[in-house]
Design an enzyme around this catalytic site. Structure first.
Site, PDB file in Angstrom:
ATOM      1  N   LEU A 118     -31.509  24.910  70.413  1.00 14.55           N
ATOM      2  CA  LEU A 118     -32.274  26.153  70.338  1.00 14.55           C
ATOM      3  C   LEU A 118     -33.479  26.061  71.267  1.00 14.55           C
ATOM      4  CD1 LEU A 118     -32.092  26.754  66.486  1.00 14.55           C
ATOM      5  CD2 LEU A 118     -30.872  28.011  68.274  1.00 14.55           C
ATOM      6  N   GLU A 119     -33.420  26.767  72.375  1.00 11.41           N
ATOM      7  CA  GLU A 119     -34.467  26.669  73.382  1.00 11.41           C
ATOM      8  C   GLU A 119     -35.602  27.663  73.154  1.00 11.41           C
ATOM      9  OE1 GLU A 119     -32.697  26.716  77.232  1.00 11.41           O
ATOM     10  OE2 GLU A 119     -31.347  25.046  76.756  1.00 11.41           O
ATOM     11  N   ASN A 120     -35.510  28.424  72.070  1.00 12.61           N
ATOM     12  CA  ASN A 120     -36.578  29.375  71.744  1.00 12.61           C
ATOM     13  C   ASN A 120     -37.337  28.956  70.489  1.00 12.61           C
ATOM     14  OD1 ASN A 120     -36.029  31.476  73.835  1.00 12.61           O
ATOM     15  ND2 ASN A 120     -34.031  31.474  72.830  1.00 12.61           N
TER      16      ASN A 120
END
Length: 558
Positions: free
Chosen positions: A385-387
């Site tokens: 999850l890059e957010n």
């Protein structure tokens, strides 16, 4: 995973935003912190490392906090405060110095963190909302590697008070027992003491070997047919409890398994398989060569139910490979299993919008992930999850999934470099929170620009020093060597910061044996370093499998 080039810079700028206020505003706010301006002339009510009080420079009054980072010590001060559930809070402090971080943990929601560098006093401010069952939080401030003394003064935590004052150190855990052994591991469980507990320390033969956020832990890397004695303590911001009862467990003579890692080899090559079409070669899952021990299917999809995930084969991919059905995909997973490979489902990527921010979402995530594991035969889950992640509730979700699947569950993480620069960062917290079931953290050593290494020096991506000095942060920050992998692009087309596969091998040698190092050489060696990951198998296929054909044989020889 990799389809971005500027997110880190934008995120860093956003993280560095300083919200300015006035002393009058701070003075007017209800303040839940004890000794907020250090006017007691000491750090009473705070838990500090490398800190004292000084008479100059101060923001107001007669004293301020002065803290000096040293080595791997960020010079952190923290204070646990009682709060009310489902309530909004604002945290601020006046700070002076380089790379000063202010934040809170244990909020039950999204744990906030902000930072700044300032030649004179300026105000840092952040806010958070507590979860439905949150009754206390820890606020903290710390500096950074290799930076000079920083100063802080006039802290304010405003919001509805919890009415309980600061908690005391916890009592000792009870009922410590061994719940299982293999030839190389011992699993433990215990009963939590009443009161406020931040986590647990696990002692093996009198030496601390790990921490746990919940009431279970698996000690790994043990010798066969050997007895080990364990005890556990609880801790919070006030201090550490006495030790629990002791328990002695003896590992089996052979066989056994790899807790949290199925039957993966000692050193693992992980690759991501595209469930979409881009510039890389399109592949069916059965096309993946056996040089990849662990295959991460990219990506799961978000649903309208908070926290829940689904998976659908991409129609564009099906067209690109001449047709591909759910039944064929499921059969391909079985084919990879027959070859000795493992297949996991990756959650997130650059465009992933899955959020696990409360207990309901955590339950939805675990239930939906378990359904997909049962439907397709996945061996586990990858969190990419890059957010942002919520370390508390994603850990709750993964532990719940682990209880459903059992010890064969594979759990991997793929954070960006900025996410693992500090143990105070949410992704690093998540890794430590699930250390008992975590298989590998394959941090992305690319699309990063420059970063600090564990020696406080600045390194540029695309070099061996960048890889080894940043891996060192994880190895010294609490992860076991067998939980640390090196994530690199398969080629320059796959991401900025690509290196030749031979550099990946040299980095593994440097970390495992202290050999083939660049100018940075770690202070210890880590023979069980877990391996390497690449984004992606498809990009590697486009490059003649240069990454897999070079790195996989090297892993087998380590």
């Amino acid at each position: 995973m990799s389809r971005k080039w500027t997110r880190w810079l934008a995120g860093a700028v956003a993280a560095a935003t300083v919200v300015l206020g006035t002393a009058a505003t701070a003075a007017a706010a209800s303040n839940l912190l004890a000794n907020p301006g250090f006017e007691a002339g000491n750090t009473s009510s705070w838990t500090c490392s490398g800190a004292t009080t000084v008479g100059s420079p101060v923001h107001s009054g007669s004293y301020a906090l002065a803290a000096t980072p040293a080595g791997q010590d960020y010079a952190q001060c923290s204070q646990r405060v009682t709060v009310l559930p489902n309530s909004a809070y604002t945290l601020s402090a006046y700070v002076q110095g380089s790379y000063i971080y202010l934040g809170a943990t244990g909020t039950g929601g999204t744990d906030p963190q902000t930072w700044t560098s300032s030649s004179g006093y300026s105000q840092l401010s952040t806010s958070f909302t507590t979860g439905a069952s949150t009754t206390s939080v820890t606020i903290y401030i710390h500096g950074w590697y290799g930076q000079p003394t920083y100063y802080a003064d006039d802290f304010v935590l405003s919001g509805p008070g919890g009415g309980g004052g600061n908690p005391t150190a916890p009592a000792a855990p009870t009922g410590l027992t061994s719940t299982g052994t293999t030839s190389s591991s011992v699993s433990l469980s215990w009963t939590a003491p009443s009161g406020d507990v931040s986590g647990y320390n696990v002692y093996q033969n009198g030496t601390k070997v790990g921490t746990a956020s919940g009431t279970s832990y698996t000690a790994t890397g043990l010798s066969a047919s050997t007895s080990y004695t364990y005890a556990v303590t609880a801790y919070n911001s006030v201090g550490e409890s006495p030790k629990s009862n002791q328990v002695t467990a003896t590992t089996s003579s052979g066989g056994g398994g790899n807790p949290g890692g199925g039957t993966l080899p000692t050193h693992v090559l992980t690759g991501y398989w595209h469930n979409f079409v881009n510039g890389a070669k399109a592949l069916k899952l059965s096309d993946v060569p056996t040089s990849y021990d662990l295959v991460a299917v990219a990506f799961a999809d978000a649903t309208s139910t908070p926290g829940a995930i689904s998976f659908t084969l991409d129609s564009g991919l099906s067209s690109a490979v001449g047709g591909y059905t759910d039944a064929q995909f499921t059969a391909d997973i079985a084919t990879l299993h027959s070859r000795g490979q493992k297949v996991i489902l990756s959650v997130g990527g650059q465009n992933g919008t899955i959020s696990v921010g409360d207990s309901t979402a955590a339950a939805n995530f675990a239930n939906s992930a378990y359904s997909l594991i049962q439907k397709y035969g996945f061996d586990g889950i990858d969190i990419d999850l890059e957010n942002g992640v919520n370390a508390t509730y994603m850990a709750q979700a993964l532990h719940s999934l682990g209880s459903k699947v059992g010890s064969s569950l594979i759990v991997t993480l793929a954070p960006q470099t900025i996410d693992m620069q500090s143990t105070g960062a949410a992704y690093f917290q998540l890794a430590l929170n699930i250390k008992d079931i975590l298989t590998i953290v394959n941090m992305q050593y690319y699309n990063s620009g420059t970063m600090l290494g564990c020696d406080q020096a600045v390194y540029a991506q695309g070099t061996e020093n960048f890889i080894t000095a940043l891996a060192c942060i994880q190895l010294q920050g609490g992860l076991r060597p067998d939980q640390v992998g090196l994530g690199l692009p398969a080629s320059g087309s796959a991401g900025a910061g690509a290196v030749a596969p031979s550099v990946v091998n040299a980095s593994l040698d440097c970390l495992a044996k202290g050999a083939n190092c660049g100018s940075f050489k770690p202070s210890a060696t880590y023979p069980t370093i877990r391996g390497a990951m690449t984004w992606s198998i498809n990009w590697d296929a486009s490059n003649g499998y240069a990454f897999a054909n070079t790195v996989h044989p090297h892993l087998g020889s380590m």
